[in-house]
Design an enzyme around this catalytic site. Structure first.
Site, short mmCIF file in Angstrom:
data_model
loop_
_atom_site.label_atom_id
_atom_site.label_comp_id
_atom_site.label_asym_id
_atom_site.label_seq_id
_atom_site.Cartn_x
_atom_site.Cartn_y
_atom_site.Cartn_z
N SER A 1 -12.54 -7.88 17.47
CA SER A 1 -13.96 -7.53 17.32
C SER A 1 -14.86 -8.38 18.21
O SER A 1 -16.06 -8.12 18.29
CB SER A 1 -14.39 -7.71 15.86
N TYR A 2 -14.30 -9.38 18.87
CA TYR A 2 -15.12 -10.25 19.72
C TYR A 2 -15.21 -9.64 21.12
O TYR A 2 -14.25 -9.63 21.88
CB TYR A 2 -14.51 -11.65 19.80
N GLY A 3 -16.40 -9.11 21.42
CA GLY A 3 -16.61 -8.52 22.74
C GLY A 3 -15.77 -7.28 22.98
O GLY A 3 -15.34 -7.02 24.11
#
Length: 273
Positions: A48-50
């Site tokens: 979900s990060y970037g």
């Protein structure tokens, strides 16, 4: 119980500014390789990060590092677009996509990313255990803040939990983490420096990211009240007093990375490797 020499006392979080515009790719990769040189061999990231960018950066940075010399954790349950899905099929698809982005055939730790207790179904747990049997995952864990961690401990299916560890913890939160450790689970502390003060004005894109996060937390009232006022004091408190086996910290500066490693007494570890 996680028993791996690459599970270092201090971990590096590849998220936040390392997942987009606030930090150039090459700068993230240089910091990851510098971390390994300092004895930091535990890395945490997530899809979900970037929209998966953080995983891609971490995978590229570690291409030249022997796989058994690092401990890589990623997450599942919240996808690249922020979509929440803890069904067994979705978690398997998430893991396979993470392995592709990391360019690895397995991750050391797969963490469910903030599931509700009811979402940790028997079917999901059977699938997670099957991932271990296939060699896709070595250990399983849950990242959370409250009662979902109690549920995870009680299942007996997990080897780790990830939760905030800082001086602002309540007695209930501290007791929960201590119970996890007593049950043989490893505790990975996050938000170690949350609530501490950064005294300088933003001077770079990464500074602006930190400033925006701190402002957002202040406006939402989600910043913990802690009795320390600098990031290094927050880390020092967590190293000396926190109920955690490892602390995952985020930084964008080489000097801060080196200071964190010094505080965690990793110099001897780096010299011996």
């Amino acid at each position: 119980m996680i028993d791996d020499p690459a599970f270092s006392r201090l971990g590096f979080g590849v998220s936040g500014p390392h997942a987009g515009w606030a930090m150039p790719r090459h700068a993230t990769e240089e910091l990851v390789r510098r971390a390994v040189g300092l004895g930091i061999t535990l890395f945490d990231t997530g899809p979900s990060y970037g929209k998966g960018e953080a995983e891609r950066r971490l995978g590229r940075a570690l291409q030249t590092v022997p796989r058994d010399k690092v401990f890589v954790a990623t997450k599942a349950g919240i996808g690249p677009g922020g979509r929440r899905d803890f069904s067994a099929g979705a978690v398997e698809m998430s893991l396979r996509a993470s392995l592709d982005r990391l360019a690895m055939n397995h991750v050391d730790l797969l963490l469910l990313h903030g599931p509700a207790a009811a979402e940790m179904s028997d079917k999901l747990i059977r699938h997670l255990q099957a991932f271990r049997e296939r060699g896709m995952v070595r250990y399983l864990g849950v990242c959370g803040r409250g009662g979902e961690l109690d549920a995870a401990i009680d299942t007996g299916a997990f080897q780790a939990i990830m939760a905030p560890v800082n001086p602002g913890l309540s007695d209930t939160e501290t007791a929960r983490l201590e119970r996890a450790r007593a049950a043989g689970l490893r505790v990975l502390g996050i938000e170690v420096m949350a609530g501490t003060t950064r005294r300088r004005l933003p001077r770079s894109r990464s500074d602006l990211w930190y400033w925006a996060r701190q402002t957002r937390r202040s406006l939402l009232g989600t910043a913990p009240a802690v009795p320390v006022n600098t990031p290094q004091l927050g880390l020092k408190w967590a190293l000396e007093n926190g109920p955690a086996d490892a602390l995952v910290c985020l930084t964008t500066r080489h000097a801060n990375l080196a200071e964190n490693a010094r505080l965690a007494a990793l110099e001897a570890r780096a010299s011996a490797s």
